[in-house]
Design a protein around this motif. Structure first.
Motif, PDB file in Angstrom:
ATOM      1  N   PHE A  89      -3.150  -7.163  -3.964  1.00 35.99           N
ATOM      2  CA  PHE A  89      -2.987  -5.966  -4.802  1.00 35.99           C
ATOM      3  C   PHE A  89      -2.725  -6.342  -6.261  1.00 35.99           C
ATOM      4  O   PHE A  89      -3.329  -5.785  -7.180  1.00 35.99           O
ATOM      5  CB  PHE A  89      -1.846  -5.100  -4.260  1.00 35.99           C
ATOM      6  CG  PHE A  89      -1.468  -3.959  -5.163  1.00 35.99           C
ATOM      7  CD1 PHE A  89      -2.190  -2.778  -5.159  1.00 35.99           C
ATOM      8  CD2 PHE A  89      -0.387  -4.071  -6.035  1.00 35.99           C
ATOM      9  CE1 PHE A  89      -1.852  -1.724  -6.011  1.00 35.99           C
ATOM     10  CE2 PHE A  89      -0.038  -3.030  -6.887  1.00 35.99           C
ATOM     11  CZ  PHE A  89      -0.774  -1.856  -6.874  1.00 35.99           C
ATOM     12  N   LYS A 251       1.413   2.338   1.286  1.00 35.00           N
ATOM     13  CA  LYS A 251       2.135   1.768   0.152  1.00 35.00           C
ATOM     14  C   LYS A 251       1.168   0.777  -0.501  1.00 35.00           C
ATOM     15  O   LYS A 251       1.074  -0.384  -0.078  1.00 35.00           O
ATOM     16  CB  LYS A 251       3.406   1.083   0.637  1.00 35.00           C
ATOM     17  CG  LYS A 251       4.453   2.077   1.179  1.00 35.00           C
ATOM     18  CD  LYS A 251       5.627   1.363   1.774  1.00 35.00           C
ATOM     19  CE  LYS A 251       6.925   2.173   1.761  1.00 35.00           C
ATOM     20  NZ  LYS A 251       6.842   3.529   2.250  1.00 35.00           N
ATOM     21  N   PRO A 252       0.408   1.255  -1.522  1.00 38.55           N
ATOM     22  CA  PRO A 252      -0.678   0.441  -2.066  1.00 38.55           C
ATOM     23  C   PRO A 252      -0.233  -0.962  -2.488  1.00 38.55           C
ATOM     24  O   PRO A 252      -0.983  -1.922  -2.290  1.00 38.55           O
ATOM     25  CB  PRO A 252      -1.174   1.244  -3.272  1.00 38.55           C
ATOM     26  CG  PRO A 252      -0.784   2.644  -2.975  1.00 38.55           C
ATOM     27  CD  PRO A 252       0.503   2.555  -2.212  1.00 38.55           C
ATOM     28  N   ALA A 253       0.970  -1.084  -3.020  1.00 41.23           N
ATOM     29  CA  ALA A 253       1.421  -2.375  -3.540  1.00 41.23           C
ATOM     30  C   ALA A 253       1.571  -3.449  -2.464  1.00 41.23           C
ATOM     31  O   ALA A 253       1.556  -4.631  -2.776  1.00 41.23           O
ATOM     32  CB  ALA A 253       2.738  -2.207  -4.302  1.00 41.23           C
ATOM     33  N   PHE A 274       0.754   8.659   0.004  1.00 39.82           N
ATOM     34  CA  PHE A 274       0.903   7.460  -0.832  1.00 39.82           C
ATOM     35  C   PHE A 274       2.341   7.309  -1.293  1.00 39.82           C
ATOM     36  O   PHE A 274       2.962   8.277  -1.703  1.00 39.82           O
ATOM     37  CB  PHE A 274      -0.081   7.510  -2.006  1.00 39.82           C
ATOM     38  CG  PHE A 274      -1.482   7.213  -1.557  1.00 39.82           C
ATOM     39  CD1 PHE A 274      -2.213   8.168  -0.867  1.00 39.82           C
ATOM     40  CD2 PHE A 274      -2.047   5.967  -1.760  1.00 39.82           C
ATOM     41  CE1 PHE A 274      -3.493   7.883  -0.400  1.00 39.82           C
ATOM     42  CE2 PHE A 274      -3.329   5.668  -1.310  1.00 39.82           C
ATOM     43  CZ  PHE A 274      -4.050   6.631  -0.618  1.00 39.82           C
ATOM     44  N   SER A 276       5.688   4.655  -2.874  1.00 35.18           N
ATOM     45  CA  SER A 276       6.153   3.547  -3.704  1.00 35.18           C
ATOM     46  C   SER A 276       6.889   2.495  -2.871  1.00 35.18           C
ATOM     47  O   SER A 276       7.378   2.764  -1.780  1.00 35.18           O
ATOM     48  CB  SER A 276       7.101   4.153  -4.749  1.00 35.18           C
ATOM     49  OG  SER A 276       8.254   3.394  -4.910  1.00 35.18           O
ATOM     50  N   GLN A 284       3.132   0.712 -10.252  1.00 38.61           N
ATOM     51  CA  GLN A 284       3.111   2.151  -9.990  1.00 38.61           C
ATOM     52  C   GLN A 284       1.841   2.802 -10.532  1.00 38.61           C
ATOM     53  O   GLN A 284       1.226   3.637  -9.879  1.00 38.61           O
ATOM     54  CB  GLN A 284       4.355   2.788 -10.614  1.00 38.61           C
ATOM     55  CG  GLN A 284       4.434   4.268 -10.372  1.00 38.61           C
ATOM     56  CD  GLN A 284       5.791   4.844 -10.742  1.00 38.61           C
ATOM     57  OE1 GLN A 284       6.828   4.236 -10.501  1.00 38.61           O
ATOM     58  NE2 GLN A 284       5.783   5.999 -11.331  1.00 38.61           N
ATOM     59  N   SER A 287      -1.008   1.944  -8.308  1.00 43.92           N
ATOM     60  CA  SER A 287      -0.866   2.643  -7.018  1.00 43.92           C
ATOM     61  C   SER A 287      -1.245   4.113  -7.152  1.00 43.92           C
ATOM     62  O   SER A 287      -1.929   4.674  -6.296  1.00 43.92           O
ATOM     63  CB  SER A 287       0.581   2.556  -6.521  1.00 43.92           C
ATOM     64  OG  SER A 287       0.937   1.221  -6.270  1.00 43.92           O
TER      65      SER A 287
END
Ligand SMILES: O=C(O)CCC(=O)c1ccccc1C(=O)O
Ligand SMILES: [Mg+2]
Length: 313
Positions: A89, A251-253, A274, A276, A284, A287
């Motif tokens: 990521f 949680k994209p990160a 989605f 954090s 952020q 994301s």
């Protein structure tokens, strides 16, 4: 194309430590990535691991960054192993920034995080006054009898304002019969005639208890969202293959490569929320761009917490 690669570790202390079933979390540590192309354009990225959630550790991420040369290629960025999802990521989002497309992020509805435990009862109004309509409460921290009691008080208080909803996040801290008790009460609240709703119960059981969570969805009206069970792309795929058609917290990160997430998200037709991992504004932003691009539903995103850091360096 050659790309200059640089990285720096950061450490930020929470104003209030986060209290979940996993324990107390006081300091957020991660790595800021800086890429620079031949024209001198810079792209920022962030590696924000959460190893107790299933990503690599900060040490593993640091080892990876330290192993890279000062000049890297696009090919390297897109061939980081699946065992380093937060690194995938961080580098990929820095690379995307290098490439330009500085689109504004559309304003997304956000969910606000309530203080854990009884403090939620006196804390929710402040968040609602700040504009939040969706709130999230961590459970599985105090005794179940106390928490169920507080839930019913919270529900009746919040019902007095039109259009509020509540997410419950157990962080895997319940057993099957406890999950069943929570969902019975949520169903009763959701069948009531006020506009207040429990949107979902997040990760009631442990990471590897998918069967139990599938069974819990059968007997209940209130949806379940998987979180810890679907922390990475590999896990999203596995849970889908094993029959999960409910909500997926993304949680994209820490989930892995944004490019691979896009592909999987579309091919499976995921209902995603989605969220954090308390990354800095760099992670952020990347994301939220993904959330805005991928999320088709009107579910609020879970990024309502960036006022929670003490200013340090
Ligand atoms: O998802 C949200 O709304 C807030 C973020 C959140 O709860 C969270 C933040 C950091 C680590 C784990 C979690 C979690 O969802 O369990
Ligand atoms: Mg969660």
């Amino acid at each position: 194309m050659t790309i200059k690669f640089n990285f720096n570790k950061y450490s930020r202390k929470f104003k209030q430590p986060l209290k979940t079933h996993h324990g107390l979390w006081e300091v957020r540590e991660g790595i800021i990535i800086e890429l620079m192309d031949e024209r001198g354009k810079v792209g920022w990225g962030e590696i924000a691991p959460l190893s107790w959630f299933g990503s690599e550790t900060l040490r593993e991420a640091m080892d990876f960054c330290e192993s890279l040369p000062g000049i890297i290629t696009e090919n390297l960025i897109f061939s980081i192993p699946m065992s380093l999802p937060a690194c995938q990521f961080g580098l990929e989002s820095a690379f995307t920034e290098l490439q330009g497309n500085d689109k504004e992020i559309p304003k997304l509805e956000n969910s606000g995080l309530l203080p854990t435990g009884k403090a939620a009862l006196s804390g929710w109004e402040d968040l609602v006054n700040r504009g939040y309509k969706t709130l999230k409460w961590k459970i599985g921290v105090d005794s179940i009898d106390n928490e169920l009691n507080w839930l019913q008080i919270l529900a009746s208080q919040m019902s007095e304002i039109q259009g509020l909803s509540l997410r419950l996040d157990a962080n895997g801290g319940l057993n099957f019969s406890e999950g069943d008790r929570w969902l019975d009460i949520c169903d009763r609240i959701n069948l009531g005639d006020t506009s207040f709703k429990i949107e979902f119960l997040e990760q009631p059981l442990g990471v590897n208890e998918l069967e139990g969570m599938l069974a819990l969805t059968k007997g209940h009206l209130t949806p379940i969202a998987l979180d810890e069970s679907v922390a990475t792309l590999t896990q999203i795929n596995q849970c889908y293959q094993q029959g999960w058609r409910g909500i997926f917290v993304i949680k994209p990160a820490i989930v892995g490569s944004p490019k691979q997430l896009r592909k999987l998200y579309h091919s499976l037709g995921i209902d995603g929320v989605f969220s954090s991992v308390f990354e800095t504004e760099i992670g952020q932003k990347a994301s939220l761009k993904l959330a805005a691009e991928l999320c088709q539903s009107n579910r609020a995103v879970g990024f309502g917490i960036n006022h929670w850091f003490v200013d340090t360096d």
